[in-house]
Design an enzyme around this catalytic site. Structure first.
Site, PDB file in Angstrom:
ATOM      1  CD1 TRP A 188      32.319  65.240  82.324  1.00 32.81           C
ATOM      2  CD2 TRP A 188      32.200  65.423  84.549  1.00 32.81           C
ATOM      3  NE1 TRP A 188      31.111  64.718  82.726  1.00 32.81           N
ATOM      4  CE2 TRP A 188      31.011  64.817  84.084  1.00 32.81           C
ATOM      5  CE3 TRP A 188      32.350  65.647  85.920  1.00 32.81           C
ATOM      6  CZ2 TRP A 188      29.977  64.428  84.934  1.00 32.81           C
ATOM      7  CZ3 TRP A 188      31.320  65.269  86.781  1.00 32.81           C
ATOM      8  CH2 TRP A 188      30.148  64.662  86.287  1.00 32.81           C
ATOM      9  CD  GLU A 229      35.663  63.023  81.481  1.00 37.35           C
ATOM     10  OE1 GLU A 229      36.227  63.768  82.304  1.00 37.35           O
ATOM     11  OE2 GLU A 229      35.358  61.844  81.740  1.00 37.35           O
ATOM     12  CE  LYS A 231      28.372  60.746  83.061  1.00 35.19           C
ATOM     13  NZ  LYS A 231      28.862  60.834  84.438  1.00 35.19           N
ATOM     14  CG  ASP A 262      35.132  58.306  81.280  1.00 39.84           C
ATOM     15  OD1 ASP A 262      34.720  57.139  81.179  1.00 39.84           O
ATOM     16  OD2 ASP A 262      35.397  58.838  82.379  1.00 39.84           O
ATOM     17  CG  HIS A 265      31.836  59.573  79.951  1.00 43.70           C
ATOM     18  ND1 HIS A 265      32.299  60.811  80.303  1.00 43.70           N
ATOM     19  CD2 HIS A 265      31.685  58.893  81.116  1.00 43.70           C
ATOM     20  CE1 HIS A 265      32.448  60.883  81.619  1.00 43.70           C
ATOM     21  NE2 HIS A 265      32.095  59.723  82.126  1.00 43.70           N
ATOM     22  CG  HIS A 289      39.046  60.338  82.235  1.00 48.02           C
ATOM     23  ND1 HIS A 289      38.137  61.079  82.944  1.00 48.02           N
ATOM     24  CD2 HIS A 289      40.251  60.941  82.391  1.00 48.02           C
ATOM     25  CE1 HIS A 289      38.761  62.110  83.502  1.00 48.02           C
ATOM     26  NE2 HIS A 289      40.035  62.056  83.176  1.00 48.02           N
ATOM     27  CG  ASP A 297      30.114  56.534  83.373  1.00 45.18           C
ATOM     28  OD1 ASP A 297      31.192  55.911  83.318  1.00 45.18           O
ATOM     29  OD2 ASP A 297      30.033  57.742  83.667  1.00 45.18           O
ATOM     30  CG  ASP A 299      33.189  55.671  86.694  1.00 44.06           C
ATOM     31  OD1 ASP A 299      34.076  55.952  85.894  1.00 44.06           O
ATOM     32  OD2 ASP A 299      32.121  56.319  86.782  1.00 44.06           O
ATOM     33  CG  ASP A 329      37.186  58.798  85.742  1.00 42.13           C
ATOM     34  OD1 ASP A 329      37.029  58.640  86.968  1.00 42.13           O
ATOM     35  OD2 ASP A 329      36.438  59.510  85.049  1.00 42.13           O
TER      36      ASP A 329
HETATM   37  C1  RNT Z   1      32.366  61.760  85.321  1.00 43.25           C
HETATM   38  C2  RNT Z   1      33.648  61.929  84.612  1.00 43.25           C
HETATM   39  C3  RNT Z   1      34.725  62.608  85.383  1.00 43.25           C
HETATM   40  C4  RNT Z   1      34.808  62.130  86.817  1.00 43.25           C
HETATM   41  C5  RNT Z   1      36.016  62.632  87.552  1.00 43.25           C
HETATM   42  C6  RNT Z   1      35.888  62.451  89.023  1.00 43.25           C
HETATM   43  O1  RNT Z   1      31.474  60.997  84.631  1.00 43.25           O
HETATM   44  O2  RNT Z   1      34.108  60.701  84.150  1.00 43.25           O
HETATM   45  O3  RNT Z   1      35.927  62.440  84.720  1.00 43.25           O
HETATM   46  O4  RNT Z   1      34.775  60.749  86.913  1.00 43.25           O
HETATM   47  O5  RNT Z   1      36.290  63.919  87.194  1.00 43.25           O
HETATM   48 ZN    ZN Z   2      36.084  60.661  83.294  1.00 45.93          ZN
END
Ligand code: RNT
Ligand code: ZN
Length: 422
Positions: A188, A229, A231, A262, A265, A289, A297, A299, A329
């Site tokens: 990523w 990955e 985004k 993810d 994302h 993720h 986003d 998290d 994640d």
């Molecule tokens: C960031 C991505 C990525 C990170 C990690 C720490 O937006 O989701 O995967 O969260 O690699």
């Molecule tokens: Zn991620």
């Protein structure tokens, strides 16, 4: 605390209730016991890592909160992880980031890291039977401060990160070989523009070149699998992200890679669950993720909600458990970090259990017969079925705390251990 007798009695009732619907709870539990979740190391220290690069958390990643007791060293992080794994039923993996290299106090540039900097992690993984997954770290670093890494127009910056990613794939291969199961190495990058760019194409062309150079190095796919990955946007890259979904979907399909989805994302109302069946028509395997965005986003810790259940249902209903690698994640620095791991992972497993307890063939038959009324009635009925009793029994039989009994254990550890950390 519920007595063992009560847990077993509840389970008996649940087993019969599910059997009446044609669902075998024993089969569901034996499947569940074989699903590894790749738990992300970075919840344990707010995506800090062990290097001293002089750069703060970057790449648009942000943690909020200052809950005491975050892990400061590899030993502390492993000790915290040990506690979490002991509170989660099943055998699970660890997802590591390159920035968690242990270099014995000697700074090692990211383009020069090797397996020797992860020997503590490998020894620990071996001892505890955890598979390892890996991620190059292309943020929180002076050479990422321009906002561009693999798609930078600066050839030397690009080259540095290409070398870093190659080093990481080799480390992944070493993990897979040493531990006897493949490591998924996921790339990523944070690259993007805050404001509207004039040229959206050239960075993407450069990213293709960089990725092709990284993948040109032969790595044995029996030991290492490559994932990319995407985004939609990040903090500081609101207007343009080089590695968008379309970019990586095309790239993964044409190169035969894993695509990483993810959950945070995409557009806020877009869910990754519905993407799984389509992508599995074109790709052998996917990486998830699993995260929880709240308005952005953000998290947040994964919880047992509709989004999570839909992800689990898509994997289970499509019989894709062996093609979808489930990683977590998220990073919340405002609550106990071990609880964050425990709660999120247990929720993921509960969602999988719920999906495994569906009378899928029956539901498919209703759908094929056009009986959408019966389908809807069944879906609603399933929500009230005693899946929680099956879960409690599972925890009991796996030797981990039932219900919320993991909390006193975490609190005791917080008092004895975490509170001693500055
Ligand atoms: C960031 C991505 C990525 C990170 C990690 C720490 O937006 O989701 O995967 O969260 O690699
Ligand atoms: Zn991620």
């Amino acid at each position: 605390m519920i007595s063992e007798k009560a847990i077993k009695a509840q389970y008996e009732y649940a087993r019969e209730s599910y059997a009446a619907l044609g669902v075998d709870t024993e089969a569901a539990l034996s499947t569940l016991a074989n699903i590894p979740i790749s738990i992300h190391c970075w919840q344990g220290d707010d995506v800090g890592g062990f290097e001293d690069t002089g750069s703060a958390l970057g790449g648009g990643l942000a943690t909020t909160g200052n809950y005491p007791g975050k892990a400061r060293t590899g030993d502390e992080l492993r000790q915290d992880l040990d506690l979490a794994y002991g509170l989660i039923p099943g055998k699970h993996r660890l997802n590591l980031h390159a920035m968690y290299a242990e270099t014995g106090g000697k700074p090692v540039p990211r383009n020069e890291i090797g397996p020797e900097h992860f020997s503590n992690w490998v020894a620990w993984a071996k001892e505890n039977d955890h598979g390892l997954d890996f991620n190059p770290s292309l943020f929180s670093h002076p050479l990422a401060e321009s906002g561009f890494t693999l798609s930078s127009h600066d050839q030397s910056i690009r080259e540095f990160w290409i070398q870093h990613c190659i080093a990481c794939r080799k480390i992944g291969e070493y993990f897979g070989k040493t531990l006897g199961n493949p490591c998924v190495t996921n790339i990523w990058i944070p690259d993007g523009y805050k404001d509207i760019p004039v040229d959206r194409l050239s960075p993407r062309e450069r990213l293709i070149d960089s990725l092709d150079a990284i993948l040109a190095v032969d790595i044995d796919p029996r030991y290492n699998l490559d994932a990319v990955e995407s985004k939609l946007f990040g903090i500081g890259s609101e207007s343009y992200v080089t590695g968008s979904h379309e970019f990586y979907m095309g790239y993964a399909i044409t190169r035969g890679l894993l695509l990483c989805l993810d959950a945070g994302h995409f557009h806020p109302t877009e869910t990754i669950a519905d993407k799984i069946s389509s992508l599995l028509l074109y790709l052998d395997e996917l990486l998830l993720h699993v995260s929880r965005g709240v308005r952005w986003d953000s998290d947040h810790v994964v919880i047992y909600n509709d989004d999570l259940m839909a992800i689990a249902q898509e994997i289970v209903r499509n019989q894709a458990l062996n093609r979808v690698h489930i990683g977590l994640d998220y990073f919340d620095a405002s609550i106990n970090r071990i609880a964050a791991w425990t709660i999120g992972t247990r929720s993921m497993l509960q969602a999988l259990l719920f999906a495994l307890l569906e009378p899928i063939d029956q539901l498919r038959a209703y759908e094929m017969a056009g009986d959408f009324t019966q389908r809807l009635a069944t879906f609603e009925h399933l929500k009230g079925m005693p899946w929680q009793a099956v879960w409690d029994y599972y925890c009991l039989s796996q030797g981990v705390p039932v219900g919320m009994d993991y909390m006193p254990i975490i609190k005791a550890y917080e008092r004895a251990e975490l509170s001693q950390r500055e």
